[in-house]
Design a protein around this motif. Structure first.
Motif, PDB file in Angstrom:
ATOM      1  N   GLU A  75       6.998  -1.367 -11.292  1.00 42.12           N
ATOM      2  CA  GLU A  75       7.622  -2.505 -11.961  1.00 42.12           C
ATOM      3  C   GLU A  75       8.917  -2.092 -12.659  1.00 42.12           C
ATOM      4  O   GLU A  75       9.875  -2.858 -12.723  1.00 42.12           O
ATOM      5  CB  GLU A  75       6.652  -3.103 -12.977  1.00 42.12           C
ATOM      6  N   LYS A  76       8.918  -0.866 -13.178  1.00 41.82           N
ATOM      7  CA  LYS A  76      10.093  -0.381 -13.891  1.00 41.82           C
ATOM      8  C   LYS A  76      11.242  -0.066 -12.939  1.00 41.82           C
ATOM      9  O   LYS A  76      12.413  -0.328 -13.235  1.00 41.82           O
ATOM     10  CB  LYS A  76       9.715   0.875 -14.695  1.00 41.82           C
ATOM     11  N   GLN A  77      10.886   0.507 -11.777  1.00 43.12           N
ATOM     12  CA  GLN A  77      11.917   0.953 -10.844  1.00 43.12           C
ATOM     13  C   GLN A  77      12.442  -0.170  -9.958  1.00 43.12           C
ATOM     14  O   GLN A  77      13.597  -0.163  -9.557  1.00 43.12           O
ATOM     15  CB  GLN A  77      11.365   2.080  -9.956  1.00 43.12           C
ATOM     16  N   PHE A  78      11.576  -1.137  -9.634  1.00 47.54           N
ATOM     17  CA  PHE A  78      11.969  -2.199  -8.715  1.00 47.54           C
ATOM     18  C   PHE A  78      12.278  -3.487  -9.465  1.00 47.54           C
ATOM     19  O   PHE A  78      11.587  -3.844 -10.410  1.00 47.54           O
ATOM     20  CB  PHE A  78      10.857  -2.465  -7.691  1.00 47.54           C
TER      21      PHE A  78
ATOM     22  N   THR B 156      11.638  10.105  -5.762  1.00 45.14           N
ATOM     23  CA  THR B 156      10.797  11.288  -5.946  1.00 45.14           C
ATOM     24  C   THR B 156       9.744  11.027  -7.011  1.00 45.14           C
ATOM     25  O   THR B 156       8.571  11.399  -6.843  1.00 45.14           O
ATOM     26  CB  THR B 156      11.663  12.498  -6.352  1.00 45.14           C
ATOM     27  N   THR B 157      10.129  10.396  -8.110  1.00 41.62           N
ATOM     28  CA  THR B 157       9.184  10.073  -9.184  1.00 41.62           C
ATOM     29  C   THR B 157       8.104   9.128  -8.689  1.00 41.62           C
ATOM     30  O   THR B 157       6.909   9.295  -8.989  1.00 41.62           O
ATOM     31  CB  THR B 157       9.931   9.435 -10.367  1.00 41.62           C
ATOM     32  N   ILE B 158       8.511   8.128  -7.926  1.00 44.18           N
ATOM     33  CA  ILE B 158       7.545   7.166  -7.380  1.00 44.18           C
ATOM     34  C   ILE B 158       6.604   7.854  -6.411  1.00 44.18           C
ATOM     35  O   ILE B 158       5.390   7.602  -6.408  1.00 44.18           O
ATOM     36  CB  ILE B 158       8.290   6.006  -6.686  1.00 44.18           C
ATOM     37  N   LYS B 159       7.147   8.735  -5.583  1.00 46.71           N
ATOM     38  CA  LYS B 159       6.318   9.452  -4.614  1.00 46.71           C
ATOM     39  C   LYS B 159       5.292  10.343  -5.326  1.00 46.71           C
ATOM     40  O   LYS B 159       4.122  10.402  -4.937  1.00 46.71           O
ATOM     41  CB  LYS B 159       7.208  10.301  -3.708  1.00 46.71           C
TER      42      LYS B 159
ATOM     43  N   GLY C 267      -2.804   2.286 -12.799  1.00 52.28           N
ATOM     44  CA  GLY C 267      -2.033   1.541 -13.794  1.00 52.28           C
ATOM     45  C   GLY C 267      -0.670   2.154 -14.034  1.00 52.28           C
ATOM     46  O   GLY C 267       0.339   1.442 -14.111  1.00 52.28           O
ATOM     47  N   LYS C 268      -0.628   3.488 -14.146  1.00 57.52           N
ATOM     48  CA  LYS C 268       0.653   4.177 -14.352  1.00 57.52           C
ATOM     49  C   LYS C 268       1.569   3.986 -13.148  1.00 57.52           C
ATOM     50  O   LYS C 268       2.774   3.781 -13.307  1.00 57.52           O
ATOM     51  CB  LYS C 268       0.408   5.664 -14.607  1.00 57.52           C
TER      52      LYS C 268
ATOM     53  N   ARG D  54      -0.324  11.297  -6.982  1.00 60.06           N
ATOM     54  CA  ARG D  54      -1.337  11.498  -8.032  1.00 60.06           C
ATOM     55  C   ARG D  54      -2.416  10.429  -7.941  1.00 60.06           C
ATOM     56  O   ARG D  54      -3.608  10.724  -8.112  1.00 60.06           O
ATOM     57  CB  ARG D  54      -0.665  11.474  -9.412  1.00 60.06           C
ATOM     58  N   ALA D  55      -2.019   9.191  -7.682  1.00 58.24           N
ATOM     59  CA  ALA D  55      -2.999   8.114  -7.549  1.00 58.24           C
ATOM     60  C   ALA D  55      -3.907   8.358  -6.345  1.00 58.24           C
ATOM     61  O   ALA D  55      -5.132   8.145  -6.414  1.00 58.24           O
ATOM     62  CB  ALA D  55      -2.285   6.766  -7.420  1.00 58.24           C
TER      63      ALA D  55
END
Length: 386
Positions: free
Chosen positions: A93-96, A4-7, A86-87, A12-13
């Motif tokens: 990178e943090k999640q995967f 959900t956070t990634i989505k 960038g975010k 937003r991007a």
């Protein structure tokens, strides 16, 4: 993994990208409008005193453009977009886990076989130029030449079929009739049926009837229902799309026919319908998260999964990758084999033979089913055959 956070970050991007594109277009359109207006004013200036008037118009245009400050605005739009991207990248990178080394097992590759699989994938997809480039660089051109010619033939027939020319496909089906019948395929009937429908679509009932007698007649006994439906279509010659059998003229029928042709062609060659390379990659993507987690847990306990003959835990790949019925004993977590077949107990539960022998400790001794209160003996258990 917080999907959900990634989505949300992705959305937003996307929103920033659309806003940046819209604002940039609006800015450029405004600049073009100012330039076009200045050009019209210059063209309307009379010859006398043209130089000073043109200079005045250009100075006014320069002033407008400076006021708009396009470079600064474009940089601002791009900066906002770059921050959002960038975010999003950092969140990915943090999640995967990008370090896949722990999921790789040291195996001896048979280079020739792997090269053949890769070349076969390219040729199977119709990417002949890429396949040729690969086999030349891998020095496999001689070994792959026969494979290439087979798929060239398939794509030639497939191309004609998609252009609604069924003659090449019919010739191939007649030539390999024995193999198709042995394989339980009615491809030849489907091709003749489609050709019959095409003749009817052109409004020639006499030609369609003659074609049915010549080519569909031999199938009348074995495929009675299909034959009767096709003969009933004769009443709707030239207007079959308005008949109860309109689905026979749909594009989906042609797509299904093309897929069946590819399936039977691959089967004749002894190849699978789906590319082995594609299947392996997709299966690997499914299994990768589980294997990475398993490897990290085993590393903490100083265990090395590289030396294991099989994974210590099941990996669920879904029904898509189930090609054969495989029974895994719910007690020993081992797949059944000829030496260790699945056994059905009177209560209806199934265990492998070794598990039953371990539970019973004797061929005559009663033992309790691990999943229900029922008691049984080894002699009461029956071997299952899938």
């Amino acid at each position: 993994m917080e999907l959900t956070t990634i989505k949300d970050a992705f959305e937003r991007a996307i929103k920033k990208q659309k806003l940046s594109a819209s604002k940039s277009k609006e800015l450029i359109d405004g600049m073009l409008l100012a330039v076009e207006q200045a050009m019209k004013e210059i063209q309307a200036i009379p010859d006398e005193g043209a130089s000073s008037s043109q200079k005045s118009v250009l100075m006014e245009l320069k002033s407008k453009l400076n006021e708009i400050a396009p470079v600064n605005q474009l940089e601002a739009y791009q900066k906002d977009l770059a921050i959002a991207l960038g975010k999003y990248g950092k969140l990915l990178e943090k999640q995967f886990n990008t370090d896949l080394q722990n999921a790789c097992r040291n195996v001896d590759w048979e280079t020739h076989t792997v090269n053949q699989i890769i070349a076969g994938h390219f040729y199977r997809q119709g990417m002949f130029e890429i396949g040729d480039c690969f086999v030349n660089e891998a020095h496999e051109a001689d070994a792959a030449s026969n494979l290439r010619s087979q798929y060239v033939e398939m794509y030639q027939i497939l191309g004609e079929t998609r252009s609604r020319n069924l003659e090449p496909a019919l010739s191939w089906a007649v030539m390999h009739r024995e193999h198709l019948v042995k394989n339980g395929s009615n491809l030849e009937l489907k091709l003749h049926s489609m050709q019959f429908v095409e003749i009817l679509q052109r409004g020639s009932r006499t030609d369609a009837l003659l074609y049915a007698k010549t080519y569909l007649g031999p199938f009348a006994t074995s495929f009675k229902t299909e034959f009767q439906k096709l003969i009933a279509c004769l009443l709707w010659a030239g207007r079959l799309d308005q008949s109860p059998y309109a689905e026979l003229t749909s594009q989906s029928r042609w797509d299904e026919l093309a897929n069946e042709l590819v399936r039977q062609f691959c089967n004749y060659l002894g190849h699978s319908y789906s590319s082995p390379l594609d299947m392996v990659i997709r299966a690997g993507v499914h299994a990768l998260p589980t294997i990475l987690k398993m490897a990290s847990v085993m590393a903490v306990t100083n265990q090395d999964w590289q030396t294991m003959k099989q994974l210590p835990m099941p990996v669920d790949l879904g029904k898509e990758f189930q090609f054969h019925s495989v029974f895994v004993c719910p007690v020993l977590w081992e797949p059944a084999s000829e030496e260790n077949p699945p056994m059905l107990m009177p209560c209806g539960h199934v265990l492998c033979k070794q598990a039953i022998l371990k539970l019973s400790k004797s061929s005559t001794r009663l033992f309790k089913c691990p999943y229900c209160p029922a008691d049984t003996t080894v002699a009461q258990c029956k071997q299952l055959h899938f």
